[in-house]
Design a protein around this motif. Structure first.
Motif, mmCIF file in Angstrom:
data_model
loop_
_atom_site.group_PDB
_atom_site.id
_atom_site.type_symbol
_atom_site.label_atom_id
_atom_site.label_comp_id
_atom_site.label_asym_id
_atom_site.label_seq_id
_atom_site.Cartn_x
_atom_site.Cartn_y
_atom_site.Cartn_z
ATOM 1 N N VAL A 174 9.073 11.493 0.131
ATOM 2 C CA VAL A 174 9.124 10.028 0.129
ATOM 3 C C VAL A 174 10.142 9.527 1.148
ATOM 4 O O VAL A 174 11.294 9.977 1.168
ATOM 5 N N ASP A 221 12.149 4.015 3.808
ATOM 6 C CA ASP A 221 11.375 2.920 4.403
ATOM 7 C C ASP A 221 10.602 3.494 5.588
ATOM 8 O O ASP A 221 10.874 4.615 6.023
ATOM 9 N N SER A 272 13.974 1.330 -3.894
ATOM 10 C CA SER A 272 13.018 1.555 -2.803
ATOM 11 C C SER A 272 12.314 2.897 -2.927
ATOM 12 O O SER A 272 11.089 3.000 -2.809
ATOM 13 N N GLN A 330 4.061 4.429 -5.769
ATOM 14 C CA GLN A 330 2.848 4.056 -5.050
ATOM 15 C C GLN A 330 2.053 5.299 -4.660
ATOM 16 O O GLN A 330 0.818 5.332 -4.783
ATOM 17 N N GLN A 331 2.755 6.345 -4.213
ATOM 18 C CA GLN A 331 2.074 7.592 -3.886
ATOM 19 C C GLN A 331 1.412 8.188 -5.125
ATOM 20 O O GLN A 331 0.283 8.697 -5.064
ATOM 21 N N SER A 338 9.928 3.044 -5.982
ATOM 22 C CA SER A 338 8.763 2.209 -5.737
ATOM 23 C C SER A 338 7.784 2.915 -4.800
ATOM 24 O O SER A 338 6.565 2.943 -5.041
ATOM 25 N N ASN A 339 8.309 3.515 -3.724
ATOM 26 C CA ASN A 339 7.456 4.217 -2.770
ATOM 27 C C ASN A 339 6.842 5.474 -3.396
ATOM 28 O O ASN A 339 5.679 5.803 -3.135
ATOM 29 N N CYS A 340 7.623 6.171 -4.209
ATOM 30 C CA CYS A 340 7.116 7.349 -4.892
ATOM 31 C C CYS A 340 6.026 6.964 -5.885
ATOM 32 O O CYS A 340 4.984 7.628 -5.986
#
Length: 319
Positions: A10, A13, A125, A132-133, A128-130
């Protein structure tokens, strides 16, 4: 309740070059093929790399996915577990530079400053990105968009844990918790951010993350320099005032072994631990009993070794 698990690389950004490796173990409903809202998010910050020990206990508990399973066994099947490994290593040394801007090349902190709230911002951050994956993978497996099911409108609590060098990230979060605006819990979400689903699973702002923290676990933390434990009296006093004025109860757990607390070459580790314990204990009455500390010592009858340092992850009592 079933679980869905995975390990992801991940970015903090899109402009970052380095990846954080994160293991996630999430509540999942096989019946509805959907992720479900947890009672809590347990966020574990991992430490330095240890390789070539040929010790099965060390090897097993160096695996991020195994640690995530341990967290679920400790905190219950209704939690989501997240195990975060630093994105930068100098040899074996983890460097949480995005969380603590003042660290040196070996990941040792020069100070814990809340300016800019780097640890809470980075945590929000990354997760959230993890997440989404994870949703993308779940969607590909179910052949339909990932849905979120919930039987509760309450937001999950947050439990943070720092193991070994990972304690530096926890210290930074504590410093930021001590500087959080007392009225942050009534702030609105940023304009233009659609958090209808995700806010149920994860905090989406630094304020919501820090406001949701109810437990802080130091798991055999230690450094080759000062700063293994936060010892800033002002920080602890501000957290005490915050919880006394209506903030959520916060419990500190100090888990340790002879490997760290009885290291004669690094006596500051035990000194810092004792100072933090006394600081929190002294605020018990002022906080109305809402700021508590518990110290737990493991393997007292064994000589210090690397195995106990990792084994405490499995042995720690979080009750």
């Amino acid at each position: 309740m079933d679980r869905w698990s995975g390990v992801f690389n991940v970015k903090l950004d899109p402009n970052c070059k380095n990846y954080y490796r994160i293991a996630a173990s999430l509540c999942f409903s096989s019946a509805s093929k959907s992720l479900t809202v947890p009672s809590a998010n347990a966020i574990f910050f991992n430490g330095d790399r240890v390789e070539g020990t040929r010790n099965p206990v060390v090897e097993r508990l160096s695996d991020l996915q195994n640690v995530a399973q341990v967290l679920v066994s400790k905190f219950g099947g209704s939690v989501n577990a997240w195990v975060i490994q630093a994105s930068i290593f100098n040899g074996p040394f983890a460097v949480y530079k995005d969380f603590i801007p003042s660290v040196n090349q070996y990941g040792q902190p020069k100070s814990y400053s809340p300016v800019g709230f780097p640890a809470s911002t980075s945590t929000v951050s990354l997760l959230s990105n993890c997440f989404q994956q994870a949703k993308d993978v779940v969607s590909s497996g179910t052949k339909k968009p990932c849905s979120i099911s919930s039987s509760s409108t309450s937001r999950p609590k947050t439990v943070v844990l720092g193991f070994s060098k990972g304690g530096t990230a926890v210290n930074q979060l504590v410093a930021e918790l001590g500087s959080l605006d007392d009225k942050s819990h009534i702030r609105e979400q940023p304009a233009g951010v659609n958090v209808q689903e995700e806010v149920q699973i994860l905090p989406t702002t630094k304020e919501s993350l820090l406001n949701s923290i109810t437990e802080i676990h130091y798991v055999d933390v230690g450094l080759n320099s000062f700063g293994a434990y936060i010892t800033d009296q002002d920080v602890i006093e501000r957290i005490s005032k915050r919880v006394a004025d209506g903030g959520p109860r916060v419990l500190f757990f100090l888990h340790g072994t002879p490997r760290q607390w009885f290291d004669g070459c690094r006596i500051w580790i035990q000194d810092e631990k004792n100072r933090l314990y006394r600081l929190i204990e002294s605020e018990d009455e002022k906080s109305g009993g809402k700021l508590k500390v518990c110290e737990r010592f493991y393997f007292a009858d064994r000589k210090p070794d690397m195995q106990m340092h990792f084994e405490v992850i499995e042995k720690m009592d979080v009750s």
